[in-house]
Design a protein around this motif. Sequence first.
Motif, PDB file in Angstrom:
ATOM      1  N   UNK A 138       0.749  -1.234   0.046  1.00  0.00           N
ATOM      2  CA  UNK A 138      -0.134  -0.115  -0.054  1.00  0.00           C
ATOM      3  C   UNK A 138       1.042   1.302  -0.003  1.00  0.00           C
ATOM      4  N   UNK A 139       2.071   1.218   0.763  1.00  0.00           N
ATOM      5  CA  UNK A 139       2.844   2.453   0.726  1.00  0.00           C
ATOM      6  C   UNK A 139       3.425   2.670  -0.658  1.00  0.00           C
ATOM      7  N   UNK A 140       3.837   1.649  -1.089  1.00  0.00           N
ATOM      8  CA  UNK A 140       4.452   1.676  -2.661  1.00  0.00           C
ATOM      9  C   UNK A 140       3.346   2.295  -3.561  1.00  0.00           C
ATOM     10  N   UNK A 141       2.176   1.567  -3.476  1.00  0.00           N
ATOM     11  CA  UNK A 141       1.155   2.244  -4.550  1.00  0.00           C
ATOM     12  C   UNK A 141       0.997   3.788  -4.260  1.00  0.00           C
ATOM     13  N   UNK A 142       0.768   4.219  -2.846  1.00  0.00           N
ATOM     14  CA  UNK A 142       0.437   5.323  -2.671  1.00  0.00           C
ATOM     15  C   UNK A 142       1.557   6.379  -3.100  1.00  0.00           C
ATOM     16  N   UNK A 143       2.789   5.853  -2.802  1.00  0.00           N
ATOM     17  CA  UNK A 143       3.891   6.601  -3.446  1.00  0.00           C
ATOM     18  C   UNK A 143       3.734   6.868  -4.971  1.00  0.00           C
ATOM     19  N   UNK A 144       3.514   5.922  -5.545  1.00  0.00           N
ATOM     20  CA  UNK A 144       3.294   5.918  -7.122  1.00  0.00           C
ATOM     21  C   UNK A 144       2.141   6.945  -7.541  1.00  0.00           C
ATOM     22  N   UNK A 145       0.882   6.969  -6.810  1.00  0.00           N
ATOM     23  CA  UNK A 145      -0.051   7.707  -7.147  1.00  0.00           C
ATOM     24  C   UNK A 145       0.266   9.105  -7.428  1.00  0.00           C
ATOM     25  N   UNK A 146       1.427   9.564  -6.942  1.00  0.00           N
ATOM     26  CA  UNK A 146       1.818  11.091  -6.735  1.00  0.00           C
ATOM     27  C   UNK A 146       2.321  11.336  -8.142  1.00  0.00           C
ATOM     28  N   UNK A 147       2.869  10.358  -8.951  1.00  0.00           N
ATOM     29  CA  UNK A 147       3.313  10.467 -10.079  1.00  0.00           C
ATOM     30  C   UNK A 147       2.228  10.226 -11.342  1.00  0.00           C
ATOM     31  N   UNK A 148       2.099  11.178 -11.962  1.00  0.00           N
ATOM     32  CA  UNK A 148       1.104  10.857 -13.272  1.00  0.00           C
ATOM     33  C   UNK A 148       1.203   9.763 -14.140  1.00  0.00           C
ATOM     34  N   UNK A 149       2.383   9.565 -14.199  1.00  0.00           N
ATOM     35  CA  UNK A 149       2.856   8.630 -14.993  1.00  0.00           C
ATOM     36  C   UNK A 149       2.426   7.245 -14.722  1.00  0.00           C
ATOM     37  N   UNK A 150       2.355   6.857 -13.431  1.00  0.00           N
ATOM     38  CA  UNK A 150       2.138   5.573 -12.652  1.00  0.00           C
ATOM     39  C   UNK A 150       0.821   5.662 -11.877  1.00  0.00           C
ATOM     40  N   UNK A 151       0.226   6.635 -11.856  1.00  0.00           N
ATOM     41  CA  UNK A 151      -0.859   6.931 -10.777  1.00  0.00           C
ATOM     42  C   UNK A 151      -2.084   5.550 -11.339  1.00  0.00           C
ATOM     43  N   UNK A 152      -2.169   5.570 -12.561  1.00  0.00           N
ATOM     44  CA  UNK A 152      -3.206   4.589 -12.773  1.00  0.00           C
ATOM     45  C   UNK A 152      -2.821   3.196 -12.723  1.00  0.00           C
ATOM     46  N   UNK A 153      -1.531   2.684 -12.861  1.00  0.00           N
ATOM     47  CA  UNK A 153      -0.881   1.485 -12.398  1.00  0.00           C
ATOM     48  C   UNK A 153      -1.020   1.320 -11.032  1.00  0.00           C
ATOM     49  N   UNK A 154      -0.954   2.334 -10.197  1.00  0.00           N
ATOM     50  CA  UNK A 154      -1.035   2.194  -8.730  1.00  0.00           C
ATOM     51  C   UNK A 154      -2.312   1.849  -8.358  1.00  0.00           C
ATOM     52  N   UNK A 155      -3.448   2.580  -8.811  1.00  0.00           N
ATOM     53  CA  UNK A 155      -4.481   2.608  -8.618  1.00  0.00           C
ATOM     54  C   UNK A 155      -5.228   1.055  -9.131  1.00  0.00           C
ATOM     55  N   UNK A 156      -4.786   0.335 -10.227  1.00  0.00           N
ATOM     56  CA  UNK A 156      -5.037  -1.002 -10.518  1.00  0.00           C
ATOM     57  C   UNK A 156      -4.389  -1.764  -9.533  1.00  0.00           C
ATOM     58  N   UNK A 157      -3.324  -1.661  -9.023  1.00  0.00           N
ATOM     59  CA  UNK A 157      -2.664  -2.646  -7.842  1.00  0.00           C
ATOM     60  C   UNK A 157      -3.526  -2.420  -6.582  1.00  0.00           C
ATOM     61  N   UNK A 158      -3.801  -1.075  -6.120  1.00  0.00           N
ATOM     62  CA  UNK A 158      -4.700  -0.961  -5.118  1.00  0.00           C
ATOM     63  C   UNK A 158      -6.078  -1.573  -5.081  1.00  0.00           C
ATOM     64  N   UNK A 159      -6.790  -1.598  -6.321  1.00  0.00           N
ATOM     65  CA  UNK A 159      -7.825  -2.186  -6.547  1.00  0.00           C
ATOM     66  C   UNK A 159      -7.869  -3.610  -6.306  1.00  0.00           C
ATOM     67  N   UNK A 160      -6.612  -4.265  -6.849  1.00  0.00           N
ATOM     68  CA  UNK A 160      -6.770  -5.872  -6.813  1.00  0.00           C
ATOM     69  C   UNK A 160      -6.470  -6.170  -5.357  1.00  0.00           C
ATOM     70  N   UNK A 161      -5.672  -5.410  -4.668  1.00  0.00           N
ATOM     71  CA  UNK A 161      -5.345  -5.445  -3.131  1.00  0.00           C
ATOM     72  C   UNK A 161      -6.666  -5.499  -2.485  1.00  0.00           C
ATOM     73  N   UNK A 162      -7.407  -4.524  -2.640  1.00  0.00           N
ATOM     74  CA  UNK A 162      -8.833  -4.269  -2.058  1.00  0.00           C
ATOM     75  C   UNK A 162      -9.556  -5.618  -2.260  1.00  0.00           C
ATOM     76  N   UNK A 163      -9.804  -6.021  -3.424  1.00  0.00           N
ATOM     77  CA  UNK A 163     -10.479  -7.038  -3.672  1.00  0.00           C
ATOM     78  C   UNK A 163     -10.084  -8.517  -3.039  1.00  0.00           C
ATOM     79  N   UNK A 164      -8.657  -8.640  -2.887  1.00  0.00           N
ATOM     80  CA  UNK A 164      -7.987  -9.549  -2.184  1.00  0.00           C
ATOM     81  C   UNK A 164      -8.386  -9.797  -0.720  1.00  0.00           C
TER      82      UNK A 164
END
Length: 467
Positions: A138-164
């Motif tokens: 979660x810390x890694x994904x939230x750090x990536x959200x601040x970067x516009x280039x990786x924000x969507x990828x981070x949200x995808x990872x957080x989505x999968x994590x929340x589902x699990x």
Amino acid sequence: MIRMFLVVALSLFIALGASWIIGLPGDVTIEAFGYQMRPGLGLTVFGLILLMLLTIFIWAILRRIFGIPALFSRAAANRKHNRGVEALSNAIIALQTGDPARAKQLAREARVKLGNNSAAQLLEAQASVKLGNWSDARDQYREMIANPDTAVAALSGLYEQAKQQDRPDAALKFAQKAISLAPKLDWANDAVFHDFAKNEQFEAALEHLTNMPSGRADRAKIKRLDGILRTAIAKQNEETDPDRAIQLANEALKRIPEFVPAALIAARILINRGEVRKASGLLRRVWRADPHPHVALLYANAQPGASAVERLKRTKSLVAETTNNLPAQVVLATMAIAAHEWDLARAALQPFIDQNPTQSICALMAQIEQGQTGDQGKARAWLGRAITATPDMTWIADGISSNEWEATSPLTGKLDAFEWKAPQRAMAKTPPAKTSPTKPIAKQSVEQPASSADKVASEQQVAKGGE
């Protein structure tokens, strides 16, 4: 051969040019340090050209000498970059082969060598998820959200994590955030659409489906889902707003021709309006494409106040359009029994008695034996066969059966999950010596082989819903 010719021609051209320059008329006076020189103009120009070429050559040598430290530095940086790329590649391989611990270690090494590479950071977060280190991921994904280039990828990872982690509300928020950043994301659009459908917010689901981007390959699927949603909204509005309900049902039939649930809704509303002929025409058209028993039952009971004989007459006219069709003959036998036409009922069921009869056939045969001959023994024998007979077809989704069509599965909330088919019987297994107490089943609609008489009664009740 051509190359040799070009080299010779170029050499001759240079020699010709040099001789032309040397032979230029005139001279140049040069005075310096008390000396005076008067070389020819051509020789002076030629000397200047040679001097420029020599200067360039010397500068190139000096530049190479002074650039040796930078050259070594670039070589070291290239080696570091290559090792980082190799670590990233090995991390991907380790994650795919089921070694998340090594993948995380290699991804961290790649981040160090590649200067916080986004791909390495994403890979490290995915490895943390595989290892169950939710907080690190979660810390890694939230750090990536601040970067516009990786924000969507981070949200995808957080989505999968929340589902699990079984956090559907959080997963939905991540999907909605991803749509706001990239409206064409398939996974995010599907997540929001599924949530609307699961909560039976069919109006919102239809609006979202209309605005969803779709490719040519998805048009047929989108068209069917559109028809399913319009049928679901029509069913919700059938009693409170019949005008809108019949409009939506007709729109659904344009998208899914001869769709039985939409046709039944439209026909019931027409019958309630007194437009029996129009309803009968619609039911006949659907019956020709899909001889569904609910269509036949509604058609038989379409005329309010009709006697049993009149209902039988209507059923015979409809069934005549099909041959050797089990649902049609069952409906015909049901109406014949209601009209006390025992011979006709028996004749309708006779071709199917010796072919693994279903529960409804056994129940109808029991009524025929009891009503025509009064033989209670034969009637009980047929009812006994009904207990182990093949179940009749019904609406089934995720192992749950329903007498009526529903838009979503009551178990998973999946849209368009109900299918008209026969339930499968499960083989009984001997329980172990010690078993832990099981939780009671929350849904009462789980398929159980109901008695055949109840089955027939429920079908008649469905048909009478249009009266």
